[in-house]
Structure formats: C-alpha cells, structure tokens
Design an enzyme around this catalytic site. Sequence first.
Site, PDB file in Angstrom:
ATOM      1  N   ARG A 165       0.934  -1.232   0.122  1.00  0.00           N
ATOM      2  CA  ARG A 165       0.053   0.018  -0.077  1.00  0.00           C
ATOM      3  C   ARG A 165       0.835   1.329  -0.021  1.00  0.00           C
ATOM      4  O   ARG A 165       0.479   2.055   0.545  1.00  0.00           O
ATOM      5  CB  ARG A 165      -1.022   0.112   1.141  1.00  0.00           C
ATOM      6  CG  ARG A 165      -2.092  -1.103   1.091  1.00  0.00           C
ATOM      7  CD  ARG A 165      -3.265  -0.280   0.231  1.00  0.00           C
ATOM      8  NE  ARG A 165      -4.120  -1.444  -0.128  1.00  0.00           N
ATOM      9  CZ  ARG A 165      -5.301  -1.440   0.780  1.00  0.00           C
ATOM     10  NH1 ARG A 165      -5.798  -0.628   1.695  1.00  0.00           N
ATOM     11  NH2 ARG A 165      -6.241  -2.316   0.589  1.00  0.00           N
ATOM     12  N   ARG A 210      -3.299   6.536   1.273  1.00  0.00           N
ATOM     13  CA  ARG A 210      -3.665   7.831   1.972  1.00  0.00           C
ATOM     14  C   ARG A 210      -2.748   8.415   2.690  1.00  0.00           C
ATOM     15  O   ARG A 210      -3.087   9.562   3.444  1.00  0.00           O
ATOM     16  CB  ARG A 210      -5.082   7.359   2.707  1.00  0.00           C
ATOM     17  CG  ARG A 210      -6.132   7.329   1.528  1.00  0.00           C
ATOM     18  CD  ARG A 210      -7.385   6.861   2.219  1.00  0.00           C
ATOM     19  NE  ARG A 210      -7.249   5.151   2.777  1.00  0.00           N
ATOM     20  CZ  ARG A 210      -8.166   4.589   3.118  1.00  0.00           C
ATOM     21  NH1 ARG A 210      -9.504   5.171   3.332  1.00  0.00           N
ATOM     22  NH2 ARG A 210      -8.022   3.281   3.444  1.00  0.00           N
ATOM     23  N   ARG A 223      -6.864  11.376  -5.381  1.00  0.00           N
ATOM     24  CA  ARG A 223      -8.104  10.582  -5.271  1.00  0.00           C
ATOM     25  C   ARG A 223      -9.167  11.548  -5.292  1.00  0.00           C
ATOM     26  O   ARG A 223     -10.264  11.049  -5.660  1.00  0.00           O
ATOM     27  CB  ARG A 223      -7.853  10.061  -3.893  1.00  0.00           C
ATOM     28  CG  ARG A 223      -9.135   9.434  -3.181  1.00  0.00           C
ATOM     29  CD  ARG A 223      -9.255   7.977  -3.902  1.00  0.00           C
ATOM     30  NE  ARG A 223     -10.522   7.355  -3.147  1.00  0.00           N
ATOM     31  CZ  ARG A 223     -11.396   7.297  -3.396  1.00  0.00           C
ATOM     32  NH1 ARG A 223     -11.863   8.312  -4.439  1.00  0.00           N
ATOM     33  NH2 ARG A 223     -12.543   6.868  -2.991  1.00  0.00           N
ATOM     34  N   ASP A 237      -6.955  -2.691  -7.744  1.00  0.00           N
ATOM     35  CA  ASP A 237      -7.666  -3.443  -6.293  1.00  0.00           C
ATOM     36  C   ASP A 237      -7.876  -4.872  -6.723  1.00  0.00           C
ATOM     37  O   ASP A 237      -8.349  -5.292  -8.105  1.00  0.00           O
ATOM     38  CB  ASP A 237      -8.635  -2.549  -6.071  1.00  0.00           C
ATOM     39  CG  ASP A 237      -9.182  -2.976  -4.501  1.00  0.00           C
ATOM     40  OD1 ASP A 237      -8.530  -2.220  -3.875  1.00  0.00           O
ATOM     41  OD2 ASP A 237      -9.821  -3.928  -4.253  1.00  0.00           O
ATOM     42  N   TYR A 271     -14.696 -11.702  -0.249  1.00  0.00           N
ATOM     43  CA  TYR A 271     -15.680 -10.580  -0.482  1.00  0.00           C
ATOM     44  C   TYR A 271     -16.808 -10.734  -1.066  1.00  0.00           C
ATOM     45  O   TYR A 271     -17.728 -10.111  -1.178  1.00  0.00           O
ATOM     46  CB  TYR A 271     -15.048  -9.385  -0.988  1.00  0.00           C
ATOM     47  CG  TYR A 271     -13.667  -8.764  -0.035  1.00  0.00           C
ATOM     48  CD1 TYR A 271     -13.756  -7.855   0.784  1.00  0.00           C
ATOM     49  CD2 TYR A 271     -12.471  -9.345  -0.003  1.00  0.00           C
ATOM     50  CE1 TYR A 271     -13.046  -7.447   1.536  1.00  0.00           C
ATOM     51  CE2 TYR A 271     -11.405  -9.100   0.743  1.00  0.00           C
ATOM     52  CZ  TYR A 271     -11.686  -7.839   1.677  1.00  0.00           C
ATOM     53  OH  TYR A 271     -10.799  -7.513   2.456  1.00  0.00           O
TER      54      TYR A 271
HETATM   55  O1  CP3 Z   1      -0.045   0.472  -3.070  1.00  0.00           O
HETATM   56  C1  CP3 Z   1      -0.178  -0.737  -3.305  1.00  0.00           C
HETATM   57  O2  CP3 Z   1      -0.214  -1.435  -2.614  1.00  0.00           O
HETATM   58  C2  CP3 Z   1      -1.133  -0.831  -4.549  1.00  0.00           C
HETATM   59  C3  CP3 Z   1      -2.533  -0.720  -4.713  1.00  0.00           C
HETATM   60  C4  CP3 Z   1      -3.517  -1.712  -3.895  1.00  0.00           C
HETATM   61  C5  CP3 Z   1      -4.667  -1.445  -3.466  1.00  0.00           C
HETATM   62  N1  CP3 Z   1      -5.255  -2.218  -2.764  1.00  0.00           N
HETATM   63  C6  CP3 Z   1      -5.159   0.080  -3.329  1.00  0.00           C
HETATM   64  C7  CP3 Z   1      -6.260   0.730  -2.460  1.00  0.00           C
HETATM   65  C8  CP3 Z   1      -3.303  -3.194  -3.322  1.00  0.00           C
HETATM   66  C9  CP3 Z   1      -2.204  -3.806  -3.703  1.00  0.00           C
HETATM   67  C10 CP3 Z   1      -4.529  -3.492  -3.015  1.00  0.00           C
HETATM   68  C11 CP3 Z   1      -4.945  -4.833  -2.750  1.00  0.00           C
HETATM   69  C12 CP3 Z   1      -5.991  -5.122  -1.890  1.00  0.00           C
HETATM   70  N2  CP3 Z   1      -7.304  -4.555  -1.952  1.00  0.00           N
HETATM   71  C13 CP3 Z   1      -6.258  -6.215  -0.803  1.00  0.00           C
HETATM   72  C14 CP3 Z   1      -5.046  -7.190  -0.478  1.00  0.00           C
HETATM   73  C15 CP3 Z   1      -4.098  -6.509   0.293  1.00  0.00           C
HETATM   74  C16 CP3 Z   1      -4.496  -6.331   1.919  1.00  0.00           C
HETATM   75  O3  CP3 Z   1      -4.202  -5.035   2.211  1.00  0.00           O
HETATM   76  O4  CP3 Z   1      -4.549  -7.212   2.517  1.00  0.00           O
HETATM   77  C17 CP3 Z   1      -7.451  -6.210  -0.192  1.00  0.00           C
HETATM   78  C18 CP3 Z   1      -7.965  -7.017   0.935  1.00  0.00           C
HETATM   79  C19 CP3 Z   1      -8.145  -5.073  -1.000  1.00  0.00           C
HETATM   80  C20 CP3 Z   1      -9.728  -4.795  -0.946  1.00  0.00           C
HETATM   81  C21 CP3 Z   1      -9.847  -3.417  -0.441  1.00  0.00           C
HETATM   82  N3  CP3 Z   1      -9.266  -2.347  -1.020  1.00  0.00           N
HETATM   83  C22 CP3 Z   1     -10.484  -2.952   0.901  1.00  0.00           C
HETATM   84  C23 CP3 Z   1     -11.050  -3.848   1.799  1.00  0.00           C
HETATM   85  C24 CP3 Z   1     -10.452  -1.625   0.453  1.00  0.00           C
HETATM   86  C25 CP3 Z   1     -11.168  -0.689   1.537  1.00  0.00           C
HETATM   87  C26 CP3 Z   1     -10.525  -0.444   2.896  1.00  0.00           C
HETATM   88  C27 CP3 Z   1      -9.891   1.079   2.886  1.00  0.00           C
HETATM   89  O5  CP3 Z   1      -8.643   1.025   3.337  1.00  0.00           O
HETATM   90  O6  CP3 Z   1     -10.783   1.758   2.706  1.00  0.00           O
HETATM   91  C28 CP3 Z   1      -9.957  -1.106  -0.468  1.00  0.00           C
HETATM   92  C29 CP3 Z   1      -9.551   0.092  -0.944  1.00  0.00           C
HETATM   93  C30 CP3 Z   1      -8.371   0.548  -1.386  1.00  0.00           C
HETATM   94  N4  CP3 Z   1      -7.456  -0.237  -2.255  1.00  0.00           N
HETATM   95  C31 CP3 Z   1      -7.551   1.871  -1.137  1.00  0.00           C
HETATM   96  C32 CP3 Z   1      -6.337   1.710  -1.781  1.00  0.00           C
HETATM   97  C33 CP3 Z   1      -5.131   2.796  -1.760  1.00  0.00           C
HETATM   98  C34 CP3 Z   1      -8.250   3.028  -0.303  1.00  0.00           C
HETATM   99  C35 CP3 Z   1      -9.306   3.536  -1.116  1.00  0.00           C
HETATM  100  C36 CP3 Z   1      -9.398   4.969  -0.934  1.00  0.00           C
HETATM  101  O7  CP3 Z   1      -8.188   5.669  -1.400  1.00  0.00           O
HETATM  102  O8  CP3 Z   1     -10.136   5.764  -0.802  1.00  0.00           O
END
Ligand code: CP3
Length: 361
Positions: A43, A47, A56, A93, A169
């Site tokens: 990640r 944020r 964003r 994602d 999910y």
């Molecule tokens: O920088 C990186 O790592 C690359 C981008 C990346 C994102 N999601 C961007 C993201 C990667 C590799 C993921 C993988 C992901 N997404 C996983 C597996 C890794 C882990 O963390 O366990 C999972 C379970 C998800 C599903 C997911 N995506 C959730 C549960 C959420 C919401 C939770 C939250 O933090 O709001 C997301 C959204 C998400 N994916 C964000 C980002 C930067 C935040 C959304 C935003 O910016 O509003």
Amino acid sequence: MHVGERRFMSDPPMPDPLISSDKSILKALRGEAQARPPIWVMRQAGRYLPEYRELRQRAPDFVSFCLTPEMAAEATLQPLRRFELSAAILFADILLIPMAMGCDLRFVKGEGPKLSPVRDRASVDALTTDTVSRTLAPVTETVARVKEQLEGDVALIGFAGAPWTVATYMIEGEGSRDQWAARVFAYEDPESFGRLMTMLSAATAEYLVMQAEAGAEVLKIFDSWASGLTEDLFQRAVIEPTADIVRQVRAAGVDVPIIGFPRGAGPAIPRYVRETGVTAVALDQSVPLNWARENVQPLAPVQGNLDNALLRAGGPAMDAAIDAIVEAFAGGGHVFNLGHGITPETPIENMARLVNRVRHG
Ligand code: CP3
C-alpha cells in the site's frame, strides 16, 4: 549505483541498470543474498500521502480511479518520487476481478467495498470470465505507462487477489472479520464453491498474464485472508487455486517471479511454497524470524515482515525491528516489506526513515 551499496574489486562489472534482470529485487527473487535488501511497502501508494489524497479527490469514485490509466499511473509513481524504493506496485485493487466477472462493486466511504453477494449456485453460474480482458484493459495501459517512466533499479510489480480472499468479499458482499459466510458456503456447497474457485483462478491467471505482457516484472498474489482455515479448506481454497494460477501463468509462457502472500498461514507456509509453485513467499509479521530462516528461506526467497504498527510507531523500536529482520534474512533471498499494508495515519517521516535504514543501514 546507490549511495551505500558496497562493491569490491572482485565483483563483476557494474550491471547495466537498463537490463531488467539485474534489478536488485529480481536478484533477491532469484535467491541471491545482497549487502542490503531491496525494499517496497504494501500500500505504498495510499492515503498516508497528501498527494495521493489530492489525486483521489479528483476521481468520481475509487473504481474509476483504478480504471483511468493516467490517474492510476500517477498514483503508482507518487511514492517513488519521495522514497528510494526498489519497486513500484501497480495501482489497482483485488476487487476489480469480481467486477470484471459481473459483480456490482462500490466503495462506500468509511465502510469499504460492497459487492452484489454470490451465495448460491445460480449466482456463481451468472458470473463470466469472458469479459475480464476487455473490462480490465485499462489496467494494462497503466502498466505500460508506468513501465515507460521507471528508471534504474526500480522494478514494476503487478498483482491480483488470490481466489479465496477475493471470494470472501464476493460471498459476504463486503469485508468481514472472520470470513464466516465464505467458510460456511465452502462446506455447505463444495461443488459451487469449487466452481467459483475454478472461475476465479482462470480469470486471475488471464489478468496476471495481461499485466506481465504489458511490462510487469514481478507478480504478486494477495491471499490476505488465508488465516484460520482447516487443513481441508486451506487445501481447497488456498493451495489448489493458487497452484492452478501459477500453472496457467507459466503455461502462457510468462516466466516472471511470482510472490505468494498467504497472510496468517503460519505453519502451513512451507507446504504452501512447495505445493503452489510460487517463486517467493511474503511473510506477515506473526511469522518468527528464526523459524522462517530455517523452514521457509531454504525453500524460497522471502519478503517481509515488519509490523505495520511498528512503522506507525517509528523511533528506536522500529529501528531495532528493521535491523533484526535484515540480519535474519541476510544469508539468502530477501525483499524487505511490511507484514501488511501501511496505514493512512502513518507519518511520512517514519516511511522515509524505514526506507533509508533498510537501504543504507
Ligand atoms: O500501493 C499498493 O499496495 C497498490 C495498490 C493496492 C490497493 N489495494 C489500493 C487501494 C493493492 C495491492 C490493494 C490490494 C487489496 N485490496 C487487498 C489485499 C492486500 C491487503 O491489504 O490485504 C485487499 C483485501 C483489498 C480490498 C480493499 N480495497 C479494501 C478492503 C479496501 C477498503 C479499505 C480502505 O482502506 O478503505 C480497498 C480500497 C483501497 N485499495 C484503497 C487503496 C489505496 C483505499 C481507497 C481510497 O483511497 O479511498
């Protein structure tokens, strides 16, 4: 050459940084020990960065953000401008796959992802893998754009969610604490569950091949919810679908390293490595260093595993933990990373301090 990298007279000539096989993360993923490990952070685009929050805000919603190559490429590159990282990870994602297979997907502010739930045979049969390459074509454009702009030692990592984590999910219709609905479904209707795993494996393999063909130099499979499964379910939900993906990706002629991340799998990690065929394995923070050095690193290069809470906390506790990880894995292939993603409230200074300490000691 980066400051602090040690070189000796007997070393082979300086590698051409443009030859991708000589990037330090690729060496680590071939099992080569290095003076300092390469580092990237789960990640790392996110944020905790003000420039990410600004970007964003300009997107109407998170899915459009991921599917607009210009924005996704910018998000991918942002952390590289601040920190001396060894890899960029594609901004996308794991839930784009179910969306591309026909599930409705929305990200609700403060609540996380919402999907139309898959709870029975009919909803599994309503899914399709036919639309994956068309729907996710913008992601390959992001890969190509980022690749064009990467310089020197920085490699590009593509990724997808593992079928089990993605299915949790889909079955739940949202995130869950204990993956209850998915576990019940897998026991109650093993046939439909198996069919869902097969479809997800095929779609995921196709998606990973697209990313590699567009320029991804490493692929990572995130199984974030691989903990708490019985031996039987771990086999059906984690090992078999992951092995299936690795086989299909290799059958398509893609030979880039594949990192598996069975988060929370603990003592099942060696079996995961042997039976899935992944090149390397990412370790979460609960995996003991000495145990991993003795039982995992001889099987495959490792990635990890600083606690993301230590990164949030910073200071001498973080420094000591970084040094212990670097030292534990110095004898073999090691890519430094967290045990799970960086959190939004982490101070940027702590991230800078982490990267600097890993790279330069
Ligand atoms: O920088 C990186 O790592 C690359 C981008 C990346 C994102 N999601 C961007 C993201 C990667 C590799 C993921 C993988 C992901 N997404 C996983 C597996 C890794 C882990 O963390 O366990 C999972 C379970 C998800 C599903 C997911 N995506 C959730 C549960 C959420 C919401 C939770 C939250 O933090 O709001 C997301 C959204 C998400 N994916 C964000 C980002 C930067 C935040 C959304 C935003 O910016 O509003």
